[in-house]
Each structure stands twice: as structure tokens, then as C-alpha cells.
Design a protein around this motif. Structure first.
Motif, mmCIF file in Angstrom:
data_model
loop_
_atom_site.group_PDB
_atom_site.id
_atom_site.type_symbol
_atom_site.label_atom_id
_atom_site.label_comp_id
_atom_site.label_asym_id
_atom_site.label_seq_id
_atom_site.Cartn_x
_atom_site.Cartn_y
_atom_site.Cartn_z
ATOM 1 N N SER A 1 0.819 -1.841 0.507
ATOM 2 C CA SER A 1 -0.456 0.080 0.074
ATOM 3 C C SER A 1 0.919 1.377 -0.032
ATOM 4 C CB SER A 1 -0.751 0.553 1.554
ATOM 5 O OG SER A 1 -1.720 -1.207 1.283
ATOM 6 N N ASN A 2 0.422 2.355 -0.782
ATOM 7 C CA ASN A 2 1.125 3.755 -0.482
ATOM 8 C C ASN A 2 0.159 4.943 -0.130
ATOM 9 O OD1 ASN A 2 3.533 3.154 -2.370
ATOM 10 N ND2 ASN A 2 1.935 1.793 -3.246
ATOM 11 N N VAL A 3 0.654 5.602 0.716
ATOM 12 C CA VAL A 3 0.227 6.725 1.155
ATOM 13 C C VAL A 3 1.343 8.096 0.691
ATOM 14 C CG1 VAL A 3 -0.223 7.837 2.635
ATOM 15 C CG2 VAL A 3 -0.453 5.526 2.601
ATOM 16 N N ASN B 1 5.691 9.800 -0.874
ATOM 17 C CA ASN B 1 4.646 8.533 -1.222
ATOM 18 C C ASN B 1 5.581 7.860 0.112
ATOM 19 O OD1 ASN B 1 3.576 6.473 -1.988
ATOM 20 N ND2 ASN B 1 5.682 5.334 -2.964
ATOM 21 N N LEU B 2 4.601 7.065 0.488
ATOM 22 C CA LEU B 2 5.252 6.818 1.663
ATOM 23 C C LEU B 2 4.486 4.992 1.968
ATOM 24 C CD1 LEU B 2 7.145 6.249 4.670
ATOM 25 C CD2 LEU B 2 4.660 6.380 5.389
ATOM 26 N N LYS B 3 6.107 4.076 1.381
ATOM 27 C CA LYS B 3 5.188 2.820 0.865
ATOM 28 C C LYS B 3 5.848 2.180 1.864
ATOM 29 C CE LYS B 3 8.030 2.250 -2.594
ATOM 30 N NZ LYS B 3 8.256 2.280 -4.198
ATOM 31 N N TYR B 4 5.424 0.701 2.219
ATOM 32 C CA TYR B 4 6.490 -0.295 3.327
ATOM 33 C C TYR B 4 6.983 -1.130 2.091
ATOM 34 C CZ TYR B 4 8.158 -4.096 6.736
ATOM 35 O OH TYR B 4 8.531 -4.464 6.983
ATOM 36 N N LYS C 1 24.840 -13.891 -7.985
ATOM 37 C CA LYS C 1 25.990 -13.191 -7.179
ATOM 38 C C LYS C 1 25.383 -10.958 -6.885
ATOM 39 C CE LYS C 1 30.485 -12.100 -7.575
ATOM 40 N NZ LYS C 1 31.992 -11.996 -8.469
ATOM 41 N N VAL C 2 24.555 -10.924 -8.355
ATOM 42 C CA VAL C 2 23.360 -9.559 -8.134
ATOM 43 C C VAL C 2 23.125 -9.430 -7.178
ATOM 44 C CG1 VAL C 2 23.416 -7.715 -9.568
ATOM 45 C CG2 VAL C 2 24.185 -9.656 -10.163
ATOM 46 N N LYS C 3 22.154 -10.341 -6.818
ATOM 47 C CA LYS C 3 20.892 -10.646 -5.410
ATOM 48 C C LYS C 3 21.768 -10.245 -4.689
ATOM 49 C CE LYS C 3 16.878 -12.650 -4.248
ATOM 50 N NZ LYS C 3 15.997 -13.721 -4.826
ATOM 51 N N LYS C 4 23.320 -11.016 -4.305
ATOM 52 C CA LYS C 4 23.678 -11.499 -3.073
ATOM 53 C C LYS C 4 23.568 -9.832 -1.857
ATOM 54 C CE LYS C 4 26.728 -14.274 0.186
ATOM 55 N NZ LYS C 4 27.682 -15.231 -0.647
ATOM 56 N N VAL C 5 24.761 -9.561 -3.495
ATOM 57 C CA VAL C 5 25.395 -7.569 -2.835
ATOM 58 C C VAL C 5 24.442 -7.109 -2.176
ATOM 59 C CG1 VAL C 5 26.471 -5.871 -3.770
ATOM 60 C CG2 VAL C 5 27.284 -8.619 -4.160
ATOM 61 N N PHE C 6 23.123 -7.211 -3.106
ATOM 62 C CA PHE C 6 22.127 -5.771 -3.304
ATOM 63 C C PHE C 6 20.735 -6.418 -2.012
ATOM 64 C CE2 PHE C 6 24.434 -4.656 -6.649
ATOM 65 C CZ PHE C 6 24.982 -2.861 -6.680
ATOM 66 N N GLU C 7 21.060 -7.238 -1.469
ATOM 67 C CA GLU C 7 19.838 -7.869 -1.047
ATOM 68 C C GLU C 7 19.154 -6.826 0.068
ATOM 69 O OE1 GLU C 7 18.034 -12.272 0.179
ATOM 70 O OE2 GLU C 7 20.549 -11.930 -0.192
ATOM 71 N N ALA C 8 18.442 -6.831 0.581
ATOM 72 C CA ALA C 8 17.781 -6.054 1.742
ATOM 73 C C ALA C 8 16.211 -6.425 1.956
ATOM 74 C CB ALA C 8 17.547 -4.876 1.253
ATOM 75 N N GLU C 9 16.093 -6.071 2.915
ATOM 76 C CA GLU C 9 14.624 -6.346 3.625
ATOM 77 C C GLU C 9 13.585 -5.412 3.381
ATOM 78 O OE1 GLU C 9 14.203 -8.903 5.294
ATOM 79 O OE2 GLU C 9 15.945 -10.319 5.262
ATOM 80 N N LYS C 10 12.553 -5.303 3.680
ATOM 81 C CA LYS C 10 11.284 -4.373 3.457
ATOM 82 C C LYS C 10 12.052 -3.594 4.329
ATOM 83 C CE LYS C 10 8.054 -7.071 0.957
ATOM 84 N NZ LYS C 10 6.501 -7.831 0.962
ATOM 85 N N ASN C 11 11.174 -2.060 4.184
ATOM 86 C CA ASN C 11 11.497 -1.412 4.849
ATOM 87 C C ASN C 11 10.285 -0.254 4.797
ATOM 88 O OD1 ASN C 11 12.004 0.587 7.090
ATOM 89 N ND2 ASN C 11 14.607 0.188 7.130
ATOM 90 N N TYR C 12 9.897 0.687 5.171
ATOM 91 C CA TYR C 12 9.256 2.021 5.166
ATOM 92 C C TYR C 12 10.452 3.454 4.446
ATOM 93 C CZ TYR C 12 6.097 0.537 8.255
ATOM 94 O OH TYR C 12 4.542 0.505 8.896
ATOM 95 N N ILE C 13 9.772 3.245 2.788
ATOM 96 C CA ILE C 13 10.812 3.845 1.749
ATOM 97 C C ILE C 13 10.049 4.929 1.766
ATOM 98 C CG2 ILE C 13 11.430 4.137 -0.626
ATOM 99 C CD1 ILE C 13 12.007 1.077 -0.106
ATOM 100 N N SER D 1 14.287 7.514 -0.591
ATOM 101 C CA SER D 1 15.560 6.409 0.426
ATOM 102 C C SER D 1 15.386 5.435 0.204
ATOM 103 C CB SER D 1 14.565 6.854 1.325
ATOM 104 O OG SER D 1 13.278 5.918 1.430
ATOM 105 N N GLY D 2 14.791 4.766 -1.430
ATOM 106 C CA GLY D 2 15.069 3.454 -1.583
ATOM 107 C C GLY D 2 16.140 4.178 -2.197
ATOM 108 N N GLY D 3 16.765 4.071 -2.497
ATOM 109 C CA GLY D 3 17.511 4.128 -3.484
ATOM 110 C C GLY D 3 18.786 4.287 -3.032
#
Length: 415
Positions: free
Chosen positions: A219-221, A239-242, A259-271, A296-298
Motif C-alpha cells: 500500500s502507498n500513501v 509517497n510513503l510505502k513499505y 551474485k548480484v542479488k546477494k550484494v544488494f539484497e535488502a529487507e523490506k522497510n519504510y521508503i 530513501s530506497g535508492g
């Protein structure tokens, strides 16, 4: 009373672009890519309006059939193998009363108040017809989304609700075929989406738009604010999203190497994504804009460093370039911070307009700049020429593309 209006127009567009990738020394071109597209546009409007015979004459019902920009793209270097028919918009509108109407069909939804990056433009992305650096042109020239939309006007507010269904990919089917006649609905309707908008006028000159948007994943606000004072416009779009950050989402969507995914892998967060801008229109119709964009998610400086370290692996280089292309096509900011400036000089001379724009990454001090000159004769003949260049170190967002000068020419004739 009955009124029938039929408007039919067409345009021919020739688009050409050349881009060179330079070696590390910046002295010799490694390879050159060329794009040439022939585009034909057909615009048609049919309107049938009927007024009821009731005594108060207030009940008006009419149905509006609207179709805009049938786009036929042809790559002249492909021996007629890349001819595609793109239906940009086709929808019907029904007015139940003077303050309530319903629209059904393929519509190009363009939300937001910002000039450089629209954080609340939730229907941007995969339906882009042809590329352009000018954000307003990118929003205009994209395929619409199949949806149903209801709009209700109140005293100081406007309520809008819409729903866009998911369209699955089906080979050799008209709604998803990617060959000559496909509508590409699976591209624009790649997930179920619903939005609720409330446009509210707060004070004189101060307007707001409050948005709730939901798709299959999150969902986005959203909030848009604009305040006009004389020739000045102050605006904010956010815009704010999780969700996962943008780089992880691109890797997932493109199904890149582990290998690419492992380097940049990230958990969900508020962006948080937003644009804060200021625009001024002079008495001579010159519009100047400066806008600060944050995502903030960039990618921050550390993420860019990891990105360029991976590029030393030749096997991964094309996949890493695909990440950047994915952000570009989906009109998403890949960096955490961007400064956008634009100057539009209208009527420089009779029929001549000029556009200057620049994107700057404050973190690595790299930049992209473009200038475009456009000439139109009686609005049925348009020719434009633009030039763009990248600036910055070789391991920076824009400088990594090299210091090549890109030239783009477009020709349009409406008849």
C-alpha cells in the motif's frame, strides 16, 4: 439536443538517436548504438451528447468515446520486423449528473504536481512508448492502463476512485501479443491496483491531493501540495510505502544472477519518495524550475561503490546495465538524491521554443544536461533537435556512461 463531433488527425514522426560508449580514457568509442523509429499517430474523437426533456433541464447524460494516439513504431534497421501498433488511449465516459461521471477503458493516468519526478504517479512505467529526457513528455507519451474510474465533484473537493485489473500474458492474443498488433495490456496491467484520491482546496491558491493506492504487493500513501503566489508556484509531492529498496526490486523483476542479488539484497522497510520544488513564470512566458528529489530506497554512495566493483566482472556488466535501464523505463529514481532544473522558453521567436534541463547527483557530483530547440509552423508541422551530454567521473551515476554527445532529431507533420 443532440450533438455529434468527429475529429480525425494524424501525424508522422521520425525519431533518430545515436549514443557512444567510450573507453576508460574517454578517448576512443568502444561501440555505438543507433535508434531510428518511424511513428505514425492517429487521433480520433467521437462525442454524442443528449439532453433530457425533463422540466428542470438539469439531468444531462452523454457518452464520450475518446481515442488518442494510435502509435505505429517502426525500426528502420530491422528490415520491417519491428512494426508495432500501440493503442495509447481508448475509453468511454458516461455522465450520470453534472457532478458525477464514470470512465471505462484504456486511460493514461498522470498524477502528481512535480516537474522532474512524480512520486505519486502510480501508473507510470512499463507502458512507455518512446524515450525522452523531458519528464512531461515521458508522462504524455506512454500507453494508458485498462481501468474503471469514478469521479464525484463536491463543493471544495473532488473524489476519485479507480480500479485496474491484472492482465495475464497470453501469446498470440490481441490483448497481450507483443508482435505487430498486440495491445500490450499485460505490460500496463501487470498487477491488480486500486486508488482513492481526494483533491481538496485548502485556501486561496493552496491545493492538496490525498491518495491511498494499493496493489498486490503493498500500500502507498501519497500527498501533493501546490501553492501559487503571483508568478511563483511552490509544490511538494511525496509517497510513503513499505517495500524493498528500488535496486532489490529491479534485481527481482529482472531475475538477475544470484551474485548480484546477494550484494544488494535488502529487507523490506519504510521508503519515502518525494519532490520539493519551486517554479517561476516570467512575463515573457519563460518557465524556470528547480526541484530537489529524494528517494530513501535508492542507491547511496556505498551502494554505487559496490555496483562499480561488480562491473569489473564482464559476465555481470550487462545485467548491471539492465538495472539502470529498468529504473529509466519505469521512471524511477535510482539514486537517493537528485537535483532537477529546467527552463522552458516559449515563443523565443514566432514558432520557436527552447527547453534546457539538467539532472545532478549531489553525492557524486555527476550530471546530465540537455538542450532542445523546437520549431512549429502553424502547429501542423513540428521539427525539433536536441543535444545531451553526461558529466562526472567514470565511477559515478552519469559519468559512467561516458562523455559522448548524443543528438536527437524529431519531425512531425499533422494532417
Amino acid at each position: 439536443m443532440k450533438r455529434v463531433v468527429l475529429l480525425l488527425s494524424s501525424a508522422l514522426v521520425l525519431y533518430a538517436q545515436e549514443f557512444e560508449f567510450f573507453d576508460e580514457e574517454g578517448s576512443e568509442a568502444i561501440f555505438t548504438t543507433k535508434e531510428r523509429t518511424f511513428t505514425s499517430r492517429l487521433k480520433m474523437l467521437y462525442e454524442n451528447e443528449m439532453e433530457s426533456n425533463s422540466e428542470n433541464k438539469t439531468a444531462i447524460f452523454y457518452q464520450n468515446f475518446h481515442s488518442e494516439n494510435f502509435l505505429i513504431d517502426y525500426d528502420v534497421s530491422s528490415d520491417f520486423k519491428a512494426i508495432k501498433l500501440n493503442l495509447k488511449e481508448l475509453y468511454s465516459r458516461i455522465d450520470f449528473a453534472s457532478d458525477h461521471f464514470l470512465e471505462i477503458g484504456r486511460i493514461n493516468i498522470r498524477e502528481g504536481v512535480a516537474r522532474g519526478y512524480n512520486a505519486t504517479d502510480y501508473f507510470k512505467g512499463a507502458g512507455l512508448v518512446f524515450d525522452s529526457l523531458i519528464p512531461s513528455e515521458r508522462r504524455e507519451n506512454r500507453l494508458g492502463t485498462l481501468l474503471v474510474q469514478s469521479t464525484l465533484f463536491l463543493d471544495r473537493a473532488t473524489l476519485k476512485m479507480l480500479y485496474a485489473p491484472k492482465i495475464s500474458v497470453k501469446k498470440n492474443k490481441i490483448w497481450s501479443d507483443k508482435e505487430k498488433v498486440g495491445l500490450l495490456l499485460d505490460t500496463t496491467n501487470y498487477k491488480d491496483r486500486a486508488s482513492l484520491y481526494m483533491d481538496l482546496k485548502l485556501y486561496e491558491g493552496l491545493s492538496s491531493s490525498w491518495i491511498l493506492h494499493h496493489n498486490e504487493e503493498r500500500s502507498n500513501v501519497g500527498l501533493n501540495l501546490s501553492f501559487a503566489v503571483n508568478n511563483w508556484i511552490f509544490y511538494n509531492e511525496c509517497n510513503l510505502k513499505y517495500a524493498q529498496n528500488s535496486i532489490s526490486k529491479s534485481i527481482e523483476a529482472l531475475k538477475l544472477a544470484k551474485k548480484v542479488k546477494k550484494v544488494f539484497e535488502a529487507e523490506k522497510n519504510y521508503i519515502y519518495q518525494g519532490s520539493l520544488g519551486l517554479s517561476y513564470t516570467s512575463d515573457h512566458n519563460i518557465v524556470s524550475t528547480i526541484e530537489y528529489i529524494i528517494n530513501s530506497g535508492g542507491m547511496d554512495k556505498a551502494s554505487w561503490n559496490r555496483y562499480f566493483e561488480l562491473q569489473d566482472n564482464e559476465a555481470l556488466k550487462n545485467q548491471l546495465l539492465a538495472i539502470r535501464k529498468h529504473h529509466q523505463v519505469n521512471e524511477e529514481q535510482i539514486s537517493q538524491e537528485t537535483l532537477f532544473t529546467q527552463i522552458n522558453i516559449n515563443a523565443l521567436n514566432p514558432g520557436v521554443d527552447m527547453h534546457l534541463l539538467a539532472f545532478l547527483n549531489p553525492q557524486d557530483r555527476s550530471a546530465l544536461a540537455e538542450i532542445e530547440m523546437q520549431y512549429s509552423a502553424q502547429r501542423d508541422f513540428i521539427i525539433s533537435v536536441s543535444a545531451r551530454r553526461m558529466f562526472g567521473k567514470k565511477e559515478s551515476e552519469y559519468g559512467s556512461f561516458g562523455r559522448a554527445l548524443t543528438m536527437v532529431a524529431e519531425f512531425e507533420y499533422y494532417f
